[in-house]
Enzyme design. Structure first.
Site, PDB file in Angstrom:
ATOM      1  N   ARG A   1      35.539  17.404  15.370  1.00 22.92           N
ATOM      2  CA  ARG A   1      35.243  16.684  16.594  1.00 22.92           C
ATOM      3  C   ARG A   1      36.509  16.074  17.383  1.00 22.92           C
ATOM      4  NH1 ARG A   1      29.626  16.780  16.678  1.00 22.92           N
ATOM      5  NH2 ARG A   1      28.942  16.699  14.320  1.00 22.92           N
TER       6      ARG A   1
ATOM      7  N   PRO B   1      24.806  21.862  24.983  1.00 28.63           N
ATOM      8  CA  PRO B   1      23.902  22.286  24.031  1.00 28.63           C
ATOM      9  C   PRO B   1      23.324  20.812  23.422  1.00 28.63           C
ATOM     10  CG  PRO B   1      26.097  22.918  23.339  1.00 28.63           C
ATOM     11  CD  PRO B   1      26.149  22.618  24.783  1.00 28.63           C
ATOM     12  N   ASN B   2      22.075  20.918  22.957  1.00 26.46           N
ATOM     13  CA  ASN B   2      21.284  19.785  21.983  1.00 26.46           C
ATOM     14  C   ASN B   2      21.135  18.573  22.782  1.00 26.46           C
ATOM     15  OD1 ASN B   2      21.160  21.459  19.627  1.00 26.46           O
ATOM     16  ND2 ASN B   2      23.126  21.547  19.794  1.00 26.46           N
TER      17      ASN B   2
ATOM     18  N   GLU C   1      35.677  14.555  30.966  1.00 22.82           N
ATOM     19  CA  GLU C   1      35.110  14.908  29.601  1.00 22.82           C
ATOM     20  C   GLU C   1      34.477  13.543  29.088  1.00 22.82           C
ATOM     21  OE1 GLU C   1      37.702  16.504  26.716  1.00 22.82           O
ATOM     22  OE2 GLU C   1      36.432  15.808  25.042  1.00 22.82           O
TER      23      GLU C   1
ATOM     24  N   ASP D   1      38.429  27.503  30.357  1.00 23.73           N
ATOM     25  CA  ASP D   1      39.229  28.226  31.517  1.00 23.73           C
ATOM     26  C   ASP D   1      38.410  28.067  32.689  1.00 23.73           C
ATOM     27  OD1 ASP D   1      40.978  29.383  30.070  1.00 23.73           O
ATOM     28  OD2 ASP D   1      40.153  31.150  29.848  1.00 23.73           O
TER      29      ASP D   1
ATOM     30  N   ALA E   1      28.885  20.353  21.417  1.00 23.56           N
ATOM     31  CA  ALA E   1      29.586  20.880  20.516  1.00 23.56           C
ATOM     32  C   ALA E   1      30.588  22.005  21.113  1.00 23.56           C
ATOM     33  CB  ALA E   1      28.905  21.469  19.288  1.00 23.56           C
TER      34      ALA E   1
ATOM     35  N   ASN F   1      29.851  16.647  29.698  1.00 18.49           N
ATOM     36  CA  ASN F   1      29.358  16.366  28.405  1.00 18.49           C
ATOM     37  C   ASN F   1      29.082  17.945  27.818  1.00 18.49           C
ATOM     38  OD1 ASN F   1      28.767  16.071  25.573  1.00 18.49           O
ATOM     39  ND2 ASN F   1      27.451  14.277  26.244  1.00 18.49           N
TER      40      ASN F   1
ATOM     41  N   TYR G   1      23.454   8.725  18.679  1.00 20.85           N
ATOM     42  CA  TYR G   1      23.461   8.908  20.008  1.00 20.85           C
ATOM     43  C   TYR G   1      22.440   8.059  20.910  1.00 20.85           C
ATOM     44  CZ  TYR G   1      25.790  13.366  18.796  1.00 20.85           C
ATOM     45  OH  TYR G   1      26.527  14.182  18.165  1.00 20.85           O
TER      46      TYR G   1
ATOM     47  N   HIS H   1      34.480  21.583  21.291  1.00 25.17           N
ATOM     48  CA  HIS H   1      35.424  21.624  20.265  1.00 25.17           C
ATOM     49  C   HIS H   1      35.693  23.053  20.037  1.00 25.17           C
ATOM     50  CE1 HIS H   1      34.269  17.677  19.875  1.00 25.17           C
ATOM     51  NE2 HIS H   1      32.875  18.044  19.374  1.00 25.17           N
TER      52      HIS H   1
ATOM     53  N   HIS I   1      31.592  11.950  26.249  1.00 30.02           N
ATOM     54  CA  HIS I   1      31.042  12.108  25.142  1.00 30.02           C
ATOM     55  C   HIS I   1      30.081  10.732  24.741  1.00 30.02           C
ATOM     56  CE1 HIS I   1      32.776  15.811  23.825  1.00 30.02           C
ATOM     57  NE2 HIS I   1      33.819  15.213  24.222  1.00 30.02           N
ATOM     58  N   LEU I   2      28.906  10.643  24.196  1.00 29.37           N
ATOM     59  CA  LEU I   2      28.152   9.502  24.095  1.00 29.37           C
ATOM     60  C   LEU I   2      28.886   8.831  22.815  1.00 29.37           C
ATOM     61  CD1 LEU I   2      24.849  11.537  24.670  1.00 29.37           C
ATOM     62  CD2 LEU I   2      25.004   9.205  25.521  1.00 29.37           C
ATOM     63  N   SER I   3      29.202   9.553  21.830  1.00 32.64           N
ATOM     64  CA  SER I   3      29.660   8.834  20.564  1.00 32.64           C
ATOM     65  C   SER I   3      31.227   8.856  20.761  1.00 32.64           C
ATOM     66  CB  SER I   3      29.343   9.956  19.242  1.00 32.64           C
ATOM     67  OG  SER I   3      29.688  10.949  19.580  1.00 32.64           O
TER      68      SER I   3
ATOM     69  N   ARG J   1      34.791  10.257  13.985  1.00 31.78           N
ATOM     70  CA  ARG J   1      33.688  11.290  13.425  1.00 31.78           C
ATOM     71  C   ARG J   1      34.564  12.128  12.771  1.00 31.78           C
ATOM     72  NH1 ARG J   1      28.970  12.933  17.113  1.00 31.78           N
ATOM     73  NH2 ARG J   1      27.968  13.249  15.427  1.00 31.78           N
TER      74      ARG J   1
ATOM     75  N   ARG K   1      17.352  12.894  18.681  1.00 38.90           N
ATOM     76  CA  ARG K   1      18.509  13.579  18.076  1.00 38.90           C
ATOM     77  C   ARG K   1      19.241  12.394  17.415  1.00 38.90           C
ATOM     78  NH1 ARG K   1      23.617  16.390  20.502  1.00 38.90           N
ATOM     79  NH2 ARG K   1      24.700  17.173  18.647  1.00 38.90           N
TER      80      ARG K   1
HETATM   81  C1  DQA Z   1      28.767  14.920  21.939  1.00 37.71           C
HETATM   82  C2  DQA Z   1      29.847  14.976  20.882  1.00 37.71           C
HETATM   83  C3  DQA Z   1      29.922  16.230  20.044  1.00 37.71           C
HETATM   84  O1  DQA Z   1      30.683  16.300  19.227  1.00 37.71           O
HETATM   85  C4  DQA Z   1      28.498  16.877  19.679  1.00 37.71           C
HETATM   86  O2  DQA Z   1      28.710  17.894  19.471  1.00 37.71           O
HETATM   87  C5  DQA Z   1      27.526  16.423  20.664  1.00 37.71           C
HETATM   88  C6  DQA Z   1      27.238  15.282  21.393  1.00 37.71           C
HETATM   89  C7  DQA Z   1      28.575  13.309  22.414  1.00 37.71           C
HETATM   90  O3  DQA Z   1      28.146  13.009  23.413  1.00 37.71           O
HETATM   91  O4  DQA Z   1      28.907  12.652  21.607  1.00 37.71           O
HETATM   92  O5  DQA Z   1      26.707  17.543  20.812  1.00 37.71           O
HETATM   93  O6  DQA Z   1      29.245  15.487  22.802  1.00 37.71           O
END
Ligand code: DQA
Length: 147
Positions: A111, A10-11, A98, A87, A77, A74, A23, A80, A100-102, A107, A18
């Site tokens: 997270r 998501p997002n 797994e 599962d 959210a 990725n 990011y 978390h 993540h960009l950040s 943070r 964003r």
């Molecule tokens: C994220 C980190 C997550 O905590 C956040 O909710 C995201 C992006 C990242 O790529 O840094 O949507 O997965």
């Protein structure tokens, strides 16, 4: 030919606009194009998907069984919060990374918790869009070493 599924939650469709201070300015379309050109140089296949919906991500993970050799996830959210995604990864016997960009550990406290972390080979975070190439390299290394 080795086939890797790159799955974004998501997002992440809003990448580039964003919270660019967190990011970066690279869009998801840029990331997808970069993964495609990197895949070409490596002689592998990369399939790129994004969904804002948890169930659609679960479906994509299920569909990866027998069709992809590895998953780069990725989960945004959902990382978390989602026992369902954890599962799903645990159920399909397809190795996953797994991503993540950040740097989620630098943070907010919420997270720092990851359900996904419990079922993946490893985690890459904090390198921005470059993390996708790092994850592809890491997955290829893992697949080469896998028995
Ligand atoms: C994220 C980190 C997550 O905590 C956040 O909710 C995201 C992006 C990242 O790529 O840094 O949507 O997965």
């Amino acid at each position: 030919m080795t086939s890797i599924l790159v799955l974004n939650g998501p997002n992440l469709n809003l990448l580039g606009t964003r919270q660019p201070e967190v990011y970066g300015h690279t869009t998801l379309a840029d990331v997808e194009a970069d993964c495609a050109s990197y895949a070409k140089t490596l002689g592998i296949k990369v399939t790129f998907l994004q969904s804002n919906h948890e169930g659609a991500l679960v479906d994509a993970i299920h569909a990866a069984k027998g069709t992809h050799d590895g998953i780069i996830l990725n989960a945004g959210a959902y990382t978390h919060t989602s026992i369902a995604l954890m599962d799903a990864i645990a159920s399909v016997e397809v190795p996953a990374i797994e991503l993540h960009l950040s740097n989620v550990h630098a943070r907010e406290e919420f997270r720092h918790q990851s359900y996904i972390a419990k079922v993946v080979v490893g985690i890459i975070c904090g390198f921005g869009a470059a993390g996708y190439r790092l994850a592809i390299d890491a997955m290829l290394g893992h697949l080469k070493d896998a028995p």
